[in-house]
Write an enzyme that holds these catalytic residues in place. Structure first.
Site, PDB file in Angstrom:
ATOM      1  N   GLU A  35      -3.518   4.234  -3.222  1.00  0.00           N
ATOM      2  CA  GLU A  35      -4.389   4.964  -2.297  1.00  0.00           C
ATOM      3  C   GLU A  35      -4.247   6.486  -2.422  1.00  0.00           C
ATOM      4  OE1 GLU A  35      -3.855   4.042   1.876  1.00  0.00           O
ATOM      5  OE2 GLU A  35      -5.465   5.377   2.488  1.00  0.00           O
ATOM      6  N   LYS A  53       0.836  -1.196   0.000  1.00  0.00           N
ATOM      7  CA  LYS A  53       0.000   0.000   0.000  1.00  0.00           C
ATOM      8  C   LYS A  53       0.870   1.245   0.000  1.00  0.00           C
ATOM      9  CE  LYS A  53      -1.745   2.624   3.419  1.00  0.00           C
ATOM     10  NZ  LYS A  53      -2.508   3.069   4.593  1.00  0.00           N
ATOM     11  N   LYS A  74      -7.706   2.278  -3.661  1.00  0.00           N
ATOM     12  CA  LYS A  74      -8.213   2.572  -2.315  1.00  0.00           C
ATOM     13  C   LYS A  74      -8.471   4.072  -2.223  1.00  0.00           C
ATOM     14  CE  LYS A  74      -7.018   2.225   2.575  1.00  0.00           C
ATOM     15  NZ  LYS A  74      -6.554   1.349   3.630  1.00  0.00           N
TER      16      LYS A  74
HETATM   17  P1  13P Z   1      -8.767   4.890   7.711  1.00  0.00           P
HETATM   18  O1  13P Z   1      -9.835   3.910   7.288  1.00  0.00           O
HETATM   19  O2  13P Z   1      -8.698   5.099   9.170  1.00  0.00           O
HETATM   20  O3  13P Z   1      -8.846   6.165   6.897  1.00  0.00           O
HETATM   21  O4  13P Z   1      -7.363   4.230   7.374  1.00  0.00           O
HETATM   22  C1  13P Z   1      -7.188   3.602   6.168  1.00  0.00           C
HETATM   23  C2  13P Z   1      -5.790   3.710   5.751  1.00  0.00           C
HETATM   24  O5  13P Z   1      -5.192   2.737   5.364  1.00  0.00           O
HETATM   25  C3  13P Z   1      -5.142   5.030   5.776  1.00  0.00           C
HETATM   26  O6  13P Z   1      -3.969   4.996   5.027  1.00  0.00           O
END
Ligand code: 13P
Length: 338
Positions: free
Chosen positions: A178, A137, A220
């Site tokens: 993400e 990620k 994401k």
């Molecule tokens: P949250 O769901 O708390 O936003 O965290 C997800 C995440 O991986 C943040 O990088």
């Protein structure tokens, strides 16, 4: 297995029907902030105990296909000596790893930030993979105001995300891309929609330039929401606006969109995901990769007490079950008290 086969197998395992991802990859300062809320000191031992608790939750794999870990966790073992990544695997949950090194100010762009961590990434991935990680990620963040993010920030972060994704795929590790449009501010939902659309367009342009195989990655994103200092929106509005932006920007070849919770309460995050799935079928699986929305009730049940482990695990299982229902458009608020 060759790289293509590996990527295919991992993607399929993550996108299983009715399942989502648990984000448990808080960096040192972030987990300290979460622990502080429940009066627990962030020591190596407490972090190990907490993350062992999450991964050892009986029945978790019925609703959770993968877990994103922080590098420290990949090097830790449960009380019986089993590496935590292996513990996840044993429970039928695919281990993944956060590989970005966090954000810094973007030069010549006041108010914007850029995520770093590309240097040496290919080599690091080899080590992570040896320890069991099958996916990765990288989070880019975008501050929102009337003039943020700048074009420069949108372009620079898209390039970093795409570069990261290409390096992961070359190593046989499935990238989770993400781009998080932050919830902080008093902006209306329309401003979030505008920024999210610009961000996702740029991200997919960059992914194409970097020859990233869309079938072997997951997106994401954040949901389209009004700023947290603005009046809230209904789940129907969130679902309609979010889907409109996703349809305009995310190719159907992407197998799954796994939302972050980004400051929504656990029940808001569940309701909004459910509202979107009720409008399906969609070209992509719409699921969750929540951190806070899955873990907040767990932390509150745990309080750092070994005697509360079962209650904490029950809280995790409950939230995972409710989000699994939402992933299928079958959530009902009555299930909260069941
Ligand atoms: P949250 O769901 O708390 O936003 O965290 C997800 C995440 O991986 C943040 O990088």
């Amino acid at each position: 297995m060759d790289t293509h086969g590996e990527l295919q197998a991992t993607t399929q395992a993550l996108v299983q029907r009715g399942k989502g991802i648990l984000a448990a990859d808080e960096s040192g300062p972030t987990i300290a902030k979460r622990f502080k809320l429940i009066g627990v000191e962030s020591t190596e031992q407490n972090r190990r105990a907490y993350r062992s608790l999450l991964l050892a939750t009986p029945g978790l794999s019925e609703f959770i296909s993968g877990v994103i870990l922080y590098e420290e966790t990949l090097n830790q073992c449960a009380d019986d000596g089993m590496p935590l990544a292996q513990l996840a695997q044993r429970h039928g949950v695919v281990p993944g790893i956060k590989v970005d090194a966090g954000k810094i100010a973007l030069a010549h762009a006041p108010g914007d930030e850029i995520t770093e961590g590309l240097d040496g990434l290919a080599k690091r991935l080899v080590g992570y993979k040896q320890k069991g990680a099958r996916f990765a990620k990288w989070r880019a963040i975008y501050n929102v105001s009337h003039n943020l993010p700048s074009r420069l920030a949108i372009k620079a972060n898209a390039d970093a995300l795409a570069c990261y994704a290409a390096i992961c795929q070359e190593q046989g590790v499935v990238p989770i891309v993400e781009p998080e449009v932050l919830i902080d501010g008093d902006h209306p939902m329309a401003r979030c929609a505008e920024v999210t659309e610009a961000v996702l367009h740029e991200v997919f342009h960059a992914l194409h330039r970097h020859a990233v195989v869309l079938e072997h990655m997951l997106l994401k994103p954040s949901m389209v929401l009004p700023g947290n200092e603005h009046a809230p929106a209904t789940p129907a509005e969130v679902a309609a606006q979010t889907l409109r932006v996703l349809r305009r920007t995310v190719p159907a070849a992407v197998p799954g969109i796994f939302f972050l919770s980004g400051g929504q309460t656990p029940s808001e995050a569940t309701l909004n995901l459910d509202a979107m799935n009720r409008l399906g079928p969609h070209p992509w699986a719409l699921s969750f990769s929540y951190g806070r929305a899955l873990q907040d009730p767990v932390l509150h049940a745990w309080q750092g007490q070994s005697g509360s482990v079962r209650d904490a695990q029950a809280a995790l299982l409950k939230r995972a079950r409710l989000n699994s229902a939402a992933r299928q458009g079958k959530y009902d608020a009555a299930m909260e008290s069941a």
